[in-house]
Design an enzyme around this catalytic site. Structure first.
Site, short mmCIF file in Angstrom:
data_model
loop_
_atom_site.label_atom_id
_atom_site.label_comp_id
_atom_site.label_asym_id
_atom_site.label_seq_id
_atom_site.Cartn_x
_atom_site.Cartn_y
_atom_site.Cartn_z
N GLY A 143 59.40 29.85 18.78
CA GLY A 143 59.86 29.34 20.06
C GLY A 143 61.21 28.65 19.91
N ASN A 156 56.13 19.15 26.44
CA ASN A 156 55.15 19.23 25.36
C ASN A 156 54.44 17.91 25.08
OD1 ASN A 156 58.00 18.90 24.64
ND2 ASN A 156 57.25 18.51 22.57
N GLN A 214 55.14 25.77 26.18
CA GLN A 214 53.87 25.09 26.46
C GLN A 214 53.08 25.73 27.60
OE1 GLN A 214 52.31 22.59 24.89
NE2 GLN A 214 53.93 22.31 23.38
N ALA A 249 53.99 32.46 20.06
CA ALA A 249 52.63 33.00 20.01
C ALA A 249 51.58 31.96 19.59
CB ALA A 249 52.58 34.19 19.05
N HIS A 250 51.96 31.06 18.68
CA HIS A 250 50.92 30.17 18.12
C HIS A 250 50.43 29.10 19.10
CE1 HIS A 250 53.19 26.38 17.08
NE2 HIS A 250 54.19 27.18 17.40
N THR A 288 64.04 42.76 9.65
CA THR A 288 62.87 43.62 9.78
C THR A 288 61.79 42.88 10.56
OG1 THR A 288 63.38 44.74 7.73
CG2 THR A 288 61.10 44.88 8.48
N CYS A 341 57.07 6.41 13.83
CA CYS A 341 56.52 6.80 12.54
C CYS A 341 56.11 8.25 12.52
CB CYS A 341 55.31 5.95 12.21
SG CYS A 341 55.78 4.37 11.55
#
Lengths: 402, 123
Positions: free
Chosen positions: A73, A153, A181, A202-203, A239, A327
């Site tokens: 993304g 997000n 998102q 995709a993830h 590729t 943090c």
């Protein structure tokens, strides 16, 4: 640790078993280089073009070749913004974006500023919404691109993309949206949204990591960022990640086929979570809009405590979530999104993002609701800021930005 | 990312709380930066006989606060002043590099509490 509960789906999702199954042949039997002329190559070329057609159809693209496969993304965002900026530089050097974009957009714009481009970072209101009027007011004769994320997000706020595209329509200004998102989570159709470019990964929808795509409306020039081959019609050399691309198409098909049912159930869990967190604990607020937000997103700020300490305690109980504290952001500053919404540093440090996915159950939420109050109370008991009788008022000096 | 010792002190922090009528109190950090450490001392015959802390901050901030209170209990003020932030981190078997500056301030809070004690004595 007896069991683990994953509530960080905005960060990433597991690959759906059906997606994995679709991908597997492309690691071993069907491995040819899609640029090769032999049968091995033709076989994987077909797999890629079939996948491209699926994704084009799922997002309402008018032509298959409007989809460019990328490695993430973030790469899609980089390609969209830099690709347009360099290709249309002679037309103008002004870009409009928002102050709550993902760093893939935000940092790209910052980098372009160093190269002489002018960038306007639009403010958001207290729930993270962009005003359409502000977009109009920011337009100049030099403006070549507007890039506004579809949904944030961190706080899940969904932006009025279709309204913004209406005002840009006749002005010949390109409109990009980072939909990482939203694709596979809420309905996304490039015609309804009226965008010229759209990024996805995709993830985020139960597909594999390492593969993304960029929708680019037909007829738009785009300078390539990666050189070294004619892949993706000369717009992205390298590729192709065949298994990844096949997985992405399968994942989007599945996600959209079950979108309504999944989002309805996830939304119910989220509402149950928000009601209970706000009801059970004091000095807690919901960040973002209660209604106009992604179904699985809940973002809270717990006053007087710090987010990383909260996450570590949740992790010890087996719960995976996320925070906008400094943090956890890897810098000294807390989330730029929360700060842009006018939330003061102290409160931003105590933020917690819960993102619910399709496998989560009411039992998962109940378990979170069981352990969260004791963790918050334990950290507050330790905090020098928590003193009900003599409350500190540092936040009062904090004013809404811009 | 954190050592076992850090996680131990984070999960089971020692000497949490405040001391009523403390002889010295020291505070470092601020809420904007995400870390505040406050240390309370009870001193008798130049020796720290009791010490408590309150901390707003991340895992490392809480663990270093807890560790420094353990290190100074029973020590003379001179011995306590010789304890550095680095020594506290070492006693915890180290901290992640990015935590060495922002969250490793417990010895500074201790030193401030001792200064506060001495100022009160002098005043």
């Amino acid at each position: 640790m007896t069991h683990r509960i994953y509530l960080d789906h905005a960060a990433t999702t597991p690959v759906d078993p059906q997606v994995l199954e679709a991908m597997l042949p492309y690691f071993t039997n069907s491995f040819g280089n899609p640029s090769s002329i032999h049968s091995y190559g033709r076989e994987t070329r077909k797999a890629i073009e079939d996948s491209r057609a699926v994704i084009a159809k799922e997002i309402g693209a008018s032509a298959t070749n409007e989809i460019i496969f990328t490695g993430s993304g973030s790469e899609s965002d980089n390609l969209a913004i830099r690709g347009i900026a360099y290709a249309y530089r002679q037309k103008g050097n002004h870009i409009i974006t928002s102050s709550i974009e993902h760093h893939a957009v935000y940092d790209t714009c910052k980098a372009l500023e160093k190269e002489g481009f002018k960038v306007t970072y639009l403010p958001v209101n207290e729930v993270g919404l962009i005003s359409v009027d502000n977009v109009v007011n920011a337009l100049t004769p030099e403006t070549i691109l507007v890039s506004i994320m579809h949904a944030n997000n961190e706080v899940g706020t969904i932006q009025p993309i279709a309204e913004i595209s209406k005002i840009l329509q006749d002005r010949k200004i390109f409109f990009h949206t980072d939909a990482v998102q939203t694709v596979g989570t809420i309905p996304v159709n490039v015609q309804d949204l009226g965008v010229d470019l759209l990024s996805m990964a995709a993830h985020k929808f139960y597909g594999p990591k390492g593969v993304g795509a960029l929708y680019v409306r037909k007829g738009i020039k785009l300078n390539q960022l990666i050189y070294g081959g004619a892949q993706e019609r000369n717009r992205r050399a390298g590729t192709e990640n065949i298994a990844g691309i096949v997985g992405m198409a399968k994942a989007l098909e599945l996600a959209n086929a079950n979108l309504e049912a999944n989002s309805k159930r996830i939304l119910e869990l989220r509402e149950y979570l928000i009601d209970n967190v706000l009801g059970k604990l004091d000095y807690v607020r919901l960040n973002g809009d209660r209604k106009q937000r992604l179904p699985g997103n809940a973002n809270f700020s717990f006053e007087f405590i710090e987010g990383e300490a909260l996450l570590l305690n949740l992790d010890l109980k087996g719960i995976a979530a996320s925070s906008g504290s400094a943090c956890t952001s890897g810098s000294l500053e807390p989330s730029h999104v929360l700060l842009s919404m006018g939330i003061c540093h102290e409160i931003a440090h105590g933020s917690l993002r819960i993102s619910i996915g399709k496998a989560n159950t009411k039992q998962d939420i109940d378990y979170l609701l069981e352990v969260l109050p004791e963790i918050v109370n334990k950290l507050r008991a330790m905090s020098p800021l928590y003193n009900v009788s003599n409350e500190r008022k540092e936040c009062q000096t904090c004013t809404l930005k811009k | 990312m954190y050592t076992e010792k850090v996680m131990d002190h984070f999960q089971n922090p020692r000497n949490v709380g405040e001391i009523d009528n403390a002889d010295g109190v020291g505070e470092v950090g601020n809420a904007t930066c995400g870390d505040i450490m406050k240390i309370y001392l009870k001193v008798e015959d130049n020796r720290i006989v009791d010490v408590k802390f309150k901390t707003f901050g991340c895992g490392a901030a809480i663990a270093t606060s807890s560790m420094v209170t353990e290190m100074v209990k029973g020590k003379t003020l001179e011995e306590a002043l010789a304890i550095t932030n680095k020594a506290v981190a070492e006693a915890l078997d180290g901290l992640p590099p990015q935590k060495m500056h922002c969250s490793n301030l417990a010895a500074d809070a201790l030193h401030k509490a001792i200064e506060d004690y001495r100022a009160r004595q002098a005043g």
